[in-house]
Scaffold this motif. Structure first.
Motif, PDB file in Angstrom:
ATOM      1  N   VAL A   2      91.523  75.122  13.673  1.00 18.57           N
ATOM      2  CA  VAL A   2      91.802  74.252  14.815  1.00 18.57           C
ATOM      3  C   VAL A   2      92.599  73.012  14.392  1.00 18.57           C
ATOM      4  O   VAL A   2      92.691  72.045  15.141  1.00 18.57           O
ATOM      5  N   LYS A  33      95.660  72.454  14.297  1.00 16.43           N
ATOM      6  CA  LYS A  33      96.874  72.174  15.070  1.00 16.43           C
ATOM      7  C   LYS A  33      96.573  71.684  16.490  1.00 16.43           C
ATOM      8  O   LYS A  33      97.485  71.457  17.272  1.00 16.43           O
ATOM      9  N   VAL A  34      95.307  71.529  16.849  1.00 14.58           N
ATOM     10  CA  VAL A  34      94.941  70.961  18.146  1.00 14.58           C
ATOM     11  C   VAL A  34      95.096  69.446  18.037  1.00 14.58           C
ATOM     12  O   VAL A  34      94.527  68.817  17.160  1.00 14.58           O
ATOM     13  N   ARG A  35      95.900  68.869  18.910  1.00 17.05           N
ATOM     14  CA  ARG A  35      96.213  67.440  18.844  1.00 17.05           C
ATOM     15  C   ARG A  35      96.179  66.806  20.226  1.00 17.05           C
ATOM     16  O   ARG A  35      96.438  67.463  21.228  1.00 17.05           O
ATOM     17  N   ASN A  36      95.914  65.504  20.239  1.00 17.50           N
ATOM     18  CA  ASN A  36      96.034  64.723  21.465  1.00 17.50           C
ATOM     19  C   ASN A  36      97.521  64.420  21.642  1.00 17.50           C
ATOM     20  O   ASN A  36      98.118  63.687  20.852  1.00 17.50           O
ATOM     21  N   TYR A  40      94.742  66.978  25.023  1.00 14.34           N
ATOM     22  CA  TYR A  40      94.709  67.869  23.866  1.00 14.34           C
ATOM     23  C   TYR A  40      95.477  69.149  24.145  1.00 14.34           C
ATOM     24  O   TYR A  40      95.353  69.741  25.219  1.00 14.34           O
ATOM     25  N   GLN A  53      97.309  72.740  21.935  1.00 13.18           N
ATOM     26  CA  GLN A  53      97.441  73.489  20.689  1.00 13.18           C
ATOM     27  C   GLN A  53      98.869  74.010  20.602  1.00 13.18           C
ATOM     28  O   GLN A  53      99.598  73.995  21.592  1.00 13.18           O
ATOM     29  N   SER A  64     101.287  75.589  23.496  1.00 13.43           N
ATOM     30  CA  SER A  64     100.830  75.244  24.850  1.00 13.43           C
ATOM     31  C   SER A  64     102.023  75.004  25.760  1.00 13.43           C
ATOM     32  O   SER A  64     103.038  74.442  25.357  1.00 13.43           O
TER      33      SER A  64
END
Length: 100
Positions: A12, A14-17, A59, A61, A64
């Motif tokens: 996870v 690469k999950v960013r705000n 958020y 990924q 998206s």
């Protein structure tokens, strides 16, 4: 702080705000406007964190598709100005920081 890379066996990292990049892009102009050309590094960090804490997180990924953006650049600029003004009035640099 430990990085979270695997969650339930899936990466996870690469999950960013999404607002992090947007705030960073808009921040230099507001910093110059409110604090001038030589802000204290701690003030910059405080403004960045305060602004992000006050914005609705976005958020995403990798891969998206964003259909609409509920937080626009004007919202971010307003929040950056609020944060910068608050930090200018109540700077933390020069104060003794509590021990962890």
């Amino acid at each position: 702080m430990e990085d979270i890379e695997l969650l339930c066996g899936k990466c996870v990292s690469k999950v960013r705000n999404k607002n992090e990049q947007r705030v960073a892009r808009l921040m230099p102009g507001v910093i110059r406007e409110v604090l001038g050309d030589a802000p204290d590094p701690l003030d910059v960090e405080d403004i960045y964190a305060l602004c992000l804490n006050n914005l609705r997180p976005r958020y995403v990924q990798t891969g998206s598709i964003v259909l609409r953006e509920p937080v626009d650049d004007e919202d971010i600029l307003d929040e950056l100005r609020r944060a910068a003004t608050q930090v200018r009035k109540h700077p933390k640099h020069g104060q003794k920081q509590p021990a962890d």
